[in-house]
Design a protein around this motif. Structure first.
Motif: not given
Lengths: 325, 337
Positions: A187, A190-191, A215-216, A219-222, A239, A243, A255, A258-260, B186, B215, B258-260, B265
């Motif tokens: 992780a 990755q970031i 999904i995360g 969200v960071e790149v798209s 995006v 979301i 979504l 993803n457990l967020h 997932k 998570n 990663p941010s959701m 971001r």
């Protein structure tokens, strides 16, 4: 409006072999120059196959491709020989999940980058090496002069990923195809790679298609996201819209899974069952057997792609505005 | 509080590196380096960390798939080795691995795979088969359809259900789940997590849940242990650790998710570079080479685990130890204490 950088029109991909697999079943989208599209899906959803079609990387003898694929004005399905080689790495370039397989183990990083530049731009080998050094600096590899002479096995995972990005971008492609480039990374690494790709994409003004199951990461790149299921795009939108307000039942399930922000102790709203095997082309909604809000027509007809505002499409009968409303 | 079900003390495993001239040792991988923790009956302990931090080695040590160099493991008060045989340990502590396919013998049907262990343990054939069918039903696979199938005839999610069923065949007290859901998609992962929650409630199981997905760990665990280069960086109740991580490494790990939120971001990577190599870990606090708050004391002295004000929360960082010599030590300790 100008011509889009990428135009997919009703793309279908079938693999013939021991059994036929209908991997991609009518995918259409466009990508503007400088835009990033995230393709989100689970394994077997056809996301990587769609991406590989754009470079014609699929085995020719047992793949049947239908529909239209245009990149930067060229009809990709008609490219042959030198023109195809010019396209690969020149106009469009790809980065993969495993850099150890994408890089050649018997050449140094510098030689590999220089070779690509010499082939595509016809420069001298000294100029090629200079470009390689410049690229390694741009992807922020520490002490790039030394790394130029390093072999892939001498680098760590994150460093190899940076080297592969340097190689892919060495000839300034207009389109970068990223096939889960951060999935195998920790992780914290990755970031770093995601932020690097975001910066380079802006700096070079490239279009980017980023395939991921996370999904995360999407969200960071798209800028926009397309959700794929069973070889079809079930939902696409910005995006933000996707979301905050997912419309397709599959997107909603994804979504939730993803457990967020999932509440501890509460049961997860898991999607029951598993994706279809794709032995035949879908005649009805592919998601119907797993769908919690299925209605009577879902097993019989393919749902239409419903347009909800600009650049927002959902392939679900329930997304259509109620008649007379 | 009652005595913990599992108590690990000073557990250490170093792997010698061969490869020099004539296969001489060229170094040591300090995979697990003196870790100490307890697990109470009925709780779920999550273990997180980057690759090479020793999470999987810890899991393997717990079921004696590899033998520790030093340190002790106590299960229900009995020490493994002197008081409790490995055979008895493995009846009570079972493991589920990440690769569901490699975990199953390709030549055994699902029924045979699950009944194999109990039969070796002395159970009569027809009883073991009945148990296997009962366990298949329990993990949501209809025995009539699945008992006679081979691993290649099942999907990844189904295979992992079989692996869970097999782990339950000995009615264990503890199940060690080493990245058990990481390879699943997932939507399938959520199904298996629901199953694990159900089984825990029905059978009163204790889980050690290892994952790189923060998570999932937050959702599943009561307490979390953060590992870095073979040591425990921080251990504590899950909500306390996630909402106020005490160790700078825990903070960085959480910030690297990663941010959701597309409007917020991540703008800066919390850590630079790759995790350092466990072959020659840095002296002192092992994290000091990547830590933004590092002071001179950090490179010289290993902080050791320090008890934080909140119950059950420990962190290995000089900042929290009053009088440690770290420039921020006093002020910060004063605020939290």
């Amino acid at each position: 409006m100008s011509v889009p950088l990428v135009e997919l029109d009703n793309l279908t991909v079938r693999f013939h072999g021991e059994r036929t697999v209908h991997a991609v079943n009518g995918v259409s989208f466009t990508l503007k120059a400088g835009e990033t599209l995230g393709i989100l899906g689970e394994s077997g959803s056809g996301k990587s196959v769609t991406l590989k079609t754009l470079l014609r990387l699929l085995p020719e003898n047992r793949t049947e491709i239908g529909g239209g694929v245009r990149v930067d004005g060229a009809d990709i399905l008609k490219l042959e020989g030198r023109a195809l080689a010019d396209h690969r790495g020149g106009t469009a370039s790809m980065i993969f999940q495993d850099p150890m397989l994408a890089l050649d183990p018997v050449y140094t990083i510098g030689e590999q980058i220089a070779e690509a530049v010499i082939r595509h731009e016809g420069v001298s080998s000294a100029e090629g090496m200079a470009r390689a050094l410049d690229m390694l600096t741009r992807v922020r590899i520490p002490s790039p002069e030394r790394r130029l002479k390093a072999y892939p096995h001498e680098m760590s995972g994150g460093m190899r990923q940076r080297a592969m990005i340097a190689l892919a971008l060495a000839c300034r492609p207009k389109l970068l195809l990223a096939d889960e480039p951060t999935t195998a990374l920790d992780a914290t690494v990755q970031i770093q790679i995601l932020l690097l790709l975001r910066d380079l994409q802006r700096e070079f003004g490239m279009g980017m298609i980023f395939v991921t199951h996370d999904i995360g990461v999407a969200v960071e790149v798209s800028d926009r996201v397309a959700v794929m299921y069973a070889g079809e795009i079930v939902e696409t939108g910005s995006v933000r819209d996707l979301i905050r307000d997912p419309r397709h039942p599959y997107t909603k399930g994804l979504l939730a899974a993803n457990l967020h922000g999932a509440v501890k102790g509460a049961r997860l709203h898991a999607i029951p069952g598993a994706p279809p095997a794709l032995a035949e082309a879908p005649k009805a909604c592919s998601f119907a057997p797993r769908c919690p809000v299925k209605v009577s027509g879902c097993d019989i007809n393919r749902p239409p792609s419903v347009a909800l505002g600009e650049a927002r499409q959902v392939r679900c009968v329930l997304a259509a505005p109620a008649p007379g409303a | 509080m009652s005595a913990p079900l599992l108590s690990v003390s000073g557990l250490t495993k170093h792997f010698p590196l061969k490869g020099g001239l004539f296969g001489r040792s060229t170094g040591t991988v300090r995979a697990v380096d003196g870790i100490t923790f307890d697990v109470a009956e009925g709780e779920t302990l999550g273990i997180v960390g980057e690759s090479g931090c020793g999470k999987s080695t810890t899991a393997r040590l717990l079921v004696d798939l590899i033998t520790p160099d030093s340190g002790s493991i106590r299960l229900g008060g009995k020490e493994i080795g002197p008081d409790l045989s490995v055979r008895d340990l493995r009846r009570q502590v079972q493991m589920v691995f990440q690769d569901s396919y490699a975990s199953l013998n390709p030549r055994l049907t699902m029924e045979d795979a699950i009944s194999f262990g109990p039969m070796v343990g002395g159970m009569v054939g027809h009883k073991a088969v009945a148990l296997a069918r009962d366990l298949l039903a329990r993990v949501g696979l209809d025995p009539a359809r699945f008992a006679g199938r081979y691993p290649h005839e099942l999907s990844g999610g189904q295979r992992q259900r079989v692996n869970i069923a097999r782990a339950l065949a000995f009615s264990p007290k503890i199940v060690v789940l080493d990245e058990a859901v990481s390879a699943l998609d997932k939507s399938v992962e959520a199904q298996v997590l629901n199953l694990l929650a159900d089984l825990k409630a029905e059978l009163g199981l204790t889980y050690i849940f290892i994952s790189h997905d923060l998570n999932v760990v937050r959702y599943m665990s009561d307490r979390v242990m953060v590992m870095y280069l073979g040591q425990v960086a921080e251990i504590g109740p899950v909500e306390a650790l996630y909402s106020a991580p005490a160790h700078p490494y825990s903070r960085a790990l959480l910030a690297a998710m990663p941010s959701m939120d597309p409007d917020r971001r991540t703008m800066e990577a919390p850590l630079a570079g790759d995790p350092p190599n466990p072959i020659n870990p840095p002296p002192g606090c092992r994290f000091h080479t990547r830590c933004r708050l590092a002071d001179t004391v950090c490179s010289g002295t290993d902080p050791g685990l320090y008890v934080m004000p909140e119950a059950g929360h420990l962190a290995a960082c000089h900042i929290h130890i009053p009088g440690s010599g770290h420039r921020d030590a006093k002020s910060r300790a004063g605020v939290t204490a």
